[in-house]
Design a protein around this motif. Sequence first.
Motif, short mmCIF file in Angstrom:
data_model
loop_
_atom_site.label_atom_id
_atom_site.label_comp_id
_atom_site.label_asym_id
_atom_site.label_seq_id
_atom_site.Cartn_x
_atom_site.Cartn_y
_atom_site.Cartn_z
N LEU A 42 0.83 -1.20 0.00
CA LEU A 42 0.00 0.00 0.00
C LEU A 42 0.87 1.25 0.00
O LEU A 42 0.59 2.21 -0.73
N GLN A 43 1.94 1.25 0.80
CA GLN A 43 2.81 2.42 0.86
C GLN A 43 3.51 2.67 -0.47
O GLN A 43 3.68 3.81 -0.90
N ASN A 44 3.94 1.58 -1.14
CA ASN A 44 4.55 1.72 -2.48
C ASN A 44 3.55 2.29 -3.48
O ASN A 44 3.90 3.09 -4.35
N THR A 45 2.30 1.86 -3.33
CA THR A 45 1.25 2.36 -4.23
C THR A 45 1.02 3.85 -4.02
O THR A 45 0.92 4.62 -4.98
N LEU A 46 0.93 4.26 -2.76
CA LEU A 46 0.71 5.67 -2.45
C LEU A 46 1.91 6.52 -2.87
O LEU A 46 1.74 7.69 -3.26
N LYS A 47 3.08 5.93 -2.84
CA LYS A 47 4.28 6.65 -3.27
C LYS A 47 4.26 6.88 -4.77
O LYS A 47 4.67 7.94 -5.27
N ALA A 48 3.78 5.88 -5.51
CA ALA A 48 3.73 5.99 -6.97
C ALA A 48 2.60 6.90 -7.43
O ALA A 48 2.75 7.65 -8.40
N TYR A 49 1.46 6.85 -6.73
CA TYR A 49 0.29 7.62 -7.15
C TYR A 49 -0.17 8.48 -5.99
O TYR A 49 -0.98 8.07 -5.15
N LYS A 50 0.35 9.68 -5.95
CA LYS A 50 0.12 10.57 -4.81
C LYS A 50 -1.29 11.13 -4.77
O LYS A 50 -1.68 11.76 -3.79
N MET A 51 -2.07 10.93 -5.84
CA MET A 51 -3.44 11.46 -5.83
C MET A 51 -4.39 10.61 -4.98
O MET A 51 -5.53 11.01 -4.74
N LEU A 52 -3.93 9.45 -4.51
CA LEU A 52 -4.79 8.56 -3.72
C LEU A 52 -4.81 8.98 -2.25
O LEU A 52 -3.80 9.42 -1.70
N ASN A 53 -5.97 8.81 -1.62
CA ASN A 53 -6.14 9.06 -0.18
C ASN A 53 -5.83 7.77 0.55
O ASN A 53 -6.61 6.82 0.54
N GLY A 54 -4.67 7.71 1.20
CA GLY A 54 -4.18 6.47 1.79
C GLY A 54 -5.09 5.87 2.85
O GLY A 54 -5.37 4.66 2.82
N SER A 55 -5.56 6.67 3.80
CA SER A 55 -6.37 6.14 4.89
C SER A 55 -7.69 5.59 4.39
O SER A 55 -8.12 4.50 4.82
N LYS A 56 -8.34 6.31 3.47
CA LYS A 56 -9.63 5.83 2.94
C LYS A 56 -9.43 4.58 2.08
O LYS A 56 -10.22 3.64 2.14
N LEU A 57 -8.33 4.57 1.30
CA LEU A 57 -8.05 3.40 0.47
C LEU A 57 -7.83 2.16 1.33
O LEU A 57 -8.32 1.07 1.02
N THR A 72 -9.04 1.56 4.32
CA THR A 72 -10.34 1.15 4.87
C THR A 72 -11.16 0.40 3.83
O THR A 72 -11.76 -0.65 4.12
N GLU A 73 -11.19 0.93 2.62
CA GLU A 73 -11.97 0.28 1.55
C GLU A 73 -11.41 -1.10 1.23
O GLU A 73 -12.17 -2.06 1.07
N LEU A 74 -10.08 -1.20 1.12
CA LEU A 74 -9.46 -2.49 0.81
C LEU A 74 -9.72 -3.50 1.92
O LEU A 74 -9.98 -4.69 1.64
#
Length: 712
Positions: free
Chosen positions: A579-594, A596-598
């Motif tokens: 998840l952290q690698n994903t957020l690093k690659a795509y900064k437009m994502l909201n990490g906390s909400k993502l 929770t959804e996952l």
Amino acid sequence: MATANENSVVSLRSNPFSRRSVEEKKRIKELGPEQPDKQIQQQASDRGRSYTRGFSRLCYTKHSWLAGCGVSNALYCFPCLLFQSVGSGTEALWTTTGVRDLKHLSEKCKRHESSRSHLDNSMKLQFFGRVSIAEQLDEGYRVGIRRHNEEVTKNRHILSRIIDCVKFCGAFELALRGHDESESSVNPGIFRGLVDFVASLDGALKEHLETATVFKGTSKTVQNELLDCMLSVAREQIIKEAQKSVFVSIQADETTDISTQTQLVLVLRYIDDKHSVQESFFDFIPLQSSTSESIATALKERLAAIIPEDQKSKLICQAYDGASVMRGANAGVQRKIKDEYPNAHYIHCYAHQLNLIMQQATSHISKVRIFFSDLGGFASFFSRSPKRTAVLAKMVAHRLPTSSNVRWNFHSRAVNTVFEHRQDLIQCFENIRDSGDFDPKTMREAGGMAMLLEHQDFKFFLELFHHIMPHVDLLYAKLQKKNIDAVHIKGSIQQFEQDIQIIRNSRHSMGEQSSGSLTSKRRRVLSSEDRQNVAEEICNTILGHTRERFSFTDHLVCATLLQGDRFEDHQGAFPEETLQNTLKAYKMLNGSKLKTELSLIYSKVEFRACCGAVDLFQLFMENNLEDVFSETVTLLKILITTPMTTAEAERCFSTLKRVKTFLRNTMTQERLNALAMLSMEKRLVCEMTDFNQKVIEKFAGLKERRAKFMFK
């Protein structure tokens, strides 16, 4: 360009409509009344209860002529304000002080709409800028208009039929022009022949071709102009779809056409309004050189027309064919594009990677290299003589496909054909030797081929690759799909590795099956142990290169977050690092909400049946869960938009070569682009119901024409 407040009440009262220029009046009419939110409130009481009445925008919807003023905080009549013609009393309020009485507003509006002055002013506004009523009522004028429009209807019908003929030729990659297009020619070319055929079924077109003196529609100039217009319409539609999409990817590849002109093909990948993945051909770009600077400059010029300056973040991927000039980390094309489009991650072509893997597995092992060389000899033997081919057709009833290092499915077909028809081929070669109808060289080669088919080493490799190649074919077919995504790719590659692993583990039984009596002593035959070692080396080479070349880069590890077969494991141990690698690659994502959804998705057994990102995305969209799982849907769009192959670009190049080969004449770049667009984007052209009409309007607007195509 009109300013924002030209149509405001304050502007119209300070500078009356009658004092303005014609251009200003037309702009004000086009803008319509300014209708801002009003802060009008009134205190009222009813049966001892007090309440506050406020203004609602529904009044604007019910009465389109209402204009609001933010200064006086009142409502006005737009037509009456323009023409300053209102009766006395309460009607004068609509142009002077304005109406603020909310309690009786509905009654006042109805009464004003029925007044003579309002009706007169509304009619003046509607007729402003048009032909006067007197002229419209003139019989001669009406007859002229009717005749003009009838002629336009007829001309548009004729031109639409000609456009259909051009579309047909483009869709099936047929040459438009023939060698001799004169009236007396017996071979005027496919386009003229198709027009004549359509004319035999369409009386209006037939009459036009026989009697037209001003515009016939079949000339070279008209063809080129129509192609330009068709290309423009198709491109505008693709740009419109791409700009509506949240994310866009580009795929580019370069080659040289038959005139040795270097061409760069550009393909766009995005998700359309119907939530389907689209890979659309956009342009063939001529290049002066194949340097990274030249390619990057050409791509940036096209991207500027597709992606607005303030939306550069929507370009999330760039895919190329793997050439060094493309992938350079510091000075390559991908680096130059990424400097301007920060989210444009670089992805290699996975279909191209598979071919490289098989080349490595065969070229580094001498015995395997010899086997494929011998295998190619069978097709070569029969292709050199129709007489040999006739014997093959009679004995085997099956052609031998020619192998290709570029397309490994041809290798697969050759392996399977020889394996399945080995005994028939042996009999075929023996008949050639024994018939006495062939020359000594042919008989000598046939004898060698028959001995080769009986050789134990050849039989062993034939059986081994007969087991391996179907899995290569299956993976290659998956990699060539348009709607493939990272999740699907990951699962497909894992399955491929498992299948090769099974073949490697079963090498002992395979070696034992192939170790029979030796029928040929001309070659040193491998021992059973040597065969096992070679089979193991082949499988290890394939597995090693597969793991190396298909290893996902950091920004693609996010695919594993949405891999259905991993949901159960993720439920027990959430993949925090991924998840952290994903957020690093795509900064437009909201990490906390993502997260929770996952977590919720992992806990639901129903979602585990989804075999890829496309399936999961379609499930969310069909059940209107886009807002509920907003961050997951955004991640899915990124994964789906990210291309896993440049298969579309490869298809574009094959079409480029076919178009050039069919036409075999000098073409402008736009003509080539138009023909390629019609061929590769048949879906887009067919789905646009107004395609012909848009082309006609562009064609009519190119220049002044003696034939009439625009209605009055």
